[in-house]
Design a protein around this motif. Structure first.
Motif, PDB file in Angstrom:
ATOM      1  N   GLU A 179       1.257  16.981  -2.644  1.00 17.51           N
ATOM      2  CA  GLU A 179       0.939  15.889  -3.834  1.00 17.51           C
ATOM      3  C   GLU A 179       0.021  14.688  -3.243  1.00 17.51           C
ATOM      4  O   GLU A 179       0.229  14.118  -2.304  1.00 17.51           O
ATOM      5  CB  GLU A 179       2.253  15.124  -4.159  1.00 17.51           C
ATOM      6  N   GLY A 207      -4.307  10.355  -2.498  1.00 20.73           N
ATOM      7  CA  GLY A 207      -5.513   9.594  -1.672  1.00 20.73           C
ATOM      8  C   GLY A 207      -6.624   9.602  -2.532  1.00 20.73           C
ATOM      9  O   GLY A 207      -6.506   9.654  -3.748  1.00 20.73           O
ATOM     10  N   THR A 217       0.894   9.854   7.309  1.00 23.59           N
ATOM     11  CA  THR A 217       1.703  10.624   8.155  1.00 23.59           C
ATOM     12  C   THR A 217       0.969  12.073   8.519  1.00 23.59           C
ATOM     13  O   THR A 217       0.886  12.659   9.463  1.00 23.59           O
ATOM     14  CB  THR A 217       3.213  10.885   7.900  1.00 23.59           C
ATOM     15  N   ASP A 259      -4.454   5.131   7.761  1.00 18.16           N
ATOM     16  CA  ASP A 259      -5.034   6.317   7.961  1.00 18.16           C
ATOM     17  C   ASP A 259      -4.722   7.060   6.540  1.00 18.16           C
ATOM     18  O   ASP A 259      -4.197   8.264   6.903  1.00 18.16           O
ATOM     19  CB  ASP A 259      -4.427   6.865   9.192  1.00 18.16           C
ATOM     20  N   GLY A 260      -5.010   6.650   5.622  1.00 17.02           N
ATOM     21  CA  GLY A 260      -5.034   7.323   4.438  1.00 17.02           C
ATOM     22  C   GLY A 260      -5.436   6.419   3.058  1.00 17.02           C
ATOM     23  O   GLY A 260      -5.512   5.700   3.173  1.00 17.02           O
ATOM     24  N   HIS A 274      -8.587   6.732   1.343  1.00 15.94           N
ATOM     25  CA  HIS A 274      -9.811   6.235   1.983  1.00 15.94           C
ATOM     26  C   HIS A 274     -10.614   5.908   0.757  1.00 15.94           C
ATOM     27  O   HIS A 274     -11.759   6.530   0.668  1.00 15.94           O
ATOM     28  CB  HIS A 274     -10.637   7.199   3.097  1.00 15.94           C
ATOM     29  N   TYR A 300      -4.969  -3.201   0.122  1.00 16.63           N
ATOM     30  CA  TYR A 300      -3.716  -2.891   1.245  1.00 16.63           C
ATOM     31  C   TYR A 300      -3.947  -3.959   2.309  1.00 16.63           C
ATOM     32  O   TYR A 300      -3.076  -4.416   2.691  1.00 16.63           O
ATOM     33  CB  TYR A 300      -3.928  -1.405   1.645  1.00 16.63           C
TER      34      TYR A 300
HETATM   35  C1  SAM Z   1      -5.581  11.460   6.972  1.00 16.34           C
HETATM   36  S1  SAM Z   1      -4.032  11.933   6.796  1.00 16.34           S
HETATM   37  C2  SAM Z   1      -3.031  11.155   8.100  1.00 16.34           C
HETATM   38  C3  SAM Z   1      -3.589  11.841   9.226  1.00 16.34           C
HETATM   39  C4  SAM Z   1      -2.456  11.206  10.436  1.00 16.34           C
HETATM   40  N1  SAM Z   1      -2.240   9.860  10.442  1.00 16.34           N
HETATM   41  C5  SAM Z   1      -2.632  11.828  11.674  1.00 16.34           C
HETATM   42  O1  SAM Z   1      -3.758  11.612  12.183  1.00 16.34           O
HETATM   43  O2  SAM Z   1      -2.116  12.794  12.342  1.00 16.34           O
HETATM   44  C6  SAM Z   1      -3.856  10.926   5.343  1.00 16.34           C
HETATM   45  C7  SAM Z   1      -2.341  11.125   4.683  1.00 16.34           C
HETATM   46  O3  SAM Z   1      -1.926   9.931   3.732  1.00 16.34           O
HETATM   47  C8  SAM Z   1      -1.570  10.339   2.535  1.00 16.34           C
HETATM   48  N2  SAM Z   1      -1.826   9.548   1.711  1.00 16.34           N
HETATM   49  C9  SAM Z   1      -2.967   9.277   1.132  1.00 16.34           C
HETATM   50  N3  SAM Z   1      -3.073   8.224   0.164  1.00 16.34           N
HETATM   51  C10 SAM Z   1      -1.509   7.950   0.059  1.00 16.34           C
HETATM   52  C11 SAM Z   1      -1.115   6.971  -0.874  1.00 16.34           C
HETATM   53  N4  SAM Z   1      -1.854   6.116  -1.563  1.00 16.34           N
HETATM   54  N5  SAM Z   1       0.233   6.854  -0.517  1.00 16.34           N
HETATM   55  C12 SAM Z   1       0.849   7.543   0.270  1.00 16.34           C
HETATM   56  N6  SAM Z   1       0.489   8.406   1.196  1.00 16.34           N
HETATM   57  C13 SAM Z   1      -0.968   8.552   1.095  1.00 16.34           C
HETATM   58  C14 SAM Z   1      -2.188  11.683   2.366  1.00 16.34           C
HETATM   59  O4  SAM Z   1      -0.868  12.661   1.649  1.00 16.34           O
HETATM   60  C15 SAM Z   1      -2.197  12.249   3.883  1.00 16.34           C
HETATM   61  O5  SAM Z   1      -1.140  13.218   4.276  1.00 16.34           O
END
Ligand code: SAM
Length: 272
Positions: A67, A70, A126, A192-193, A195, A203
């Motif tokens: 789901e 992002g 995560t 880190d999410g 973007h 945020y």
């Molecule tokens: C780039 S990945 C994280 C990578 C991780 N930090 C690593 O380096 O191992 C971004 C994650 O953020 C989650 N994400 C993105 N937007 C989000 C939001 N608005 N709320 C919650 N989770 C979100 C996504 O589902 C994705 O799994």
């Protein structure tokens, strides 16, 4: 008129605080605090385990029904995602994760005796939990947020394999809601999410009141898109963030009482 960053190598940074950050991000072992180097040697086993796990994930035939909350993806179409593609394209790489480990180790060790504590770190995003494992193995209290339940479950399974599951607090939900409900007090937040420029600005604004004294935010992918570039420029213009350091496409934001305003773009030494 947007503020300009000064390009500097880690060696040419004058402020002791930024110099310490920069050398732990970019310099070779002989320039890193010797206590950090000693701990790095001791942590080799956990690093190896994490990297073996990453290698397994890159070969995995599993898929996750995700789901996505992002800003969409340039790599994935649809909601069923191959784990090996996530491992290859979405996670922070080994060098970046180790640099963060070194910085956090150094900050923890450098606290004055009266302030000694475990640093508290929040990771927003995560994914498979690989970077979370590095943050946790730096001896920090780590909480990590993920919008997708299946992804968070997958990450937990990875931490079980690494023996880290007891140490990591994982919350599932959208960043927006989780931010409203957190008491905060974070020493560092790794965003880190999601973007997306506007979401990032929202945020970061919310995080101002959620950081502990001296706490900072690291924003990933500040040059990923036009929107993210614009957001970074606006953050540079916000007087609240009087010290900023751009590093390998990420931006560190600090609010340091009494510090001279500085905006640095750190030159990269290593090919990551
Ligand atoms: C780039 S990945 C994280 C990578 C991780 N930090 C690593 O380096 O191992 C971004 C994650 O953020 C989650 N994400 C993105 N937007 C989000 C939001 N608005 N709320 C919650 N989770 C979100 C996504 O589902 C994705 O799994």
């Amino acid at each position: 008129m947007f503020k300009k960053e000064k390009r500097k190598s880690w060696r040419s940074v004058q402020s002791p605080f930024i110099f310490n950050l920069a050398r732990h991000l970019e310099a070779g072992s002989r320039y890193v605090d010797e206590r950090v180097v000693a701990d790095e040697v001791e942590s080799n086993k956990i690093f190896k385990n994490i990297e073996n796990l990453r290698a397994d994930l890159k070969r995995s035939t599993d898929t996750i029904a995700v789901e996505d909350h992002g800003a969409g993806s340039r790599v994935f179409k649809g909601s069923s995602r191959k784990v090996r593609k996530i491992a290859k394209h979405v996670l922070q790489g080994e060098r970046v994760a180790k640099s963060l480990w070194k910085v956090l180790k150094f900050w923890g060790m450098d606290l004055e005796e009266k302030d000694k504590r475990q640093l508290s770190v929040l990771e927003m995003g995560t994914s498979l939990g690989v970077t979370t494992a590095y943050l946790s193995s730096a001896g920090c209290d780590v909480e990590t947020w993920e919008g997708c339940q299946n992804t968070a479950d997958f990450a937990r399974n990875n931490w079980i394999k690494l023996g880290l599951e007891e140490k990591i607090v994982s919350k599932v939900g959208k960043f927006e809601g989780l931010l409203k409900s957190t008491k905060g007090g974070w020493d560092m937040v790794f965003l880190d999410g999601h973007h997306d420029g506007e979401a990032t600005l929202r945020y970061v604004e919310e995080l101002k009141s959620k950081l502990g004294k001296g706490g900072c935010v690291l924003v990933d992918d500040v040059v990923w898109s036009k929107g993210m570039k614009m957001a970074w420029r606006q953050l540079l213009d916000d007087p609240y963030w009087n010290v900023t350091v751009r590093w390998r496409g990420k931006g560190w934001l600090f609010h340091i009482g009494g510090a001279v305003e500085q905006h640095i773009a750190l030159s990269c030494v290593f090919k990551f």
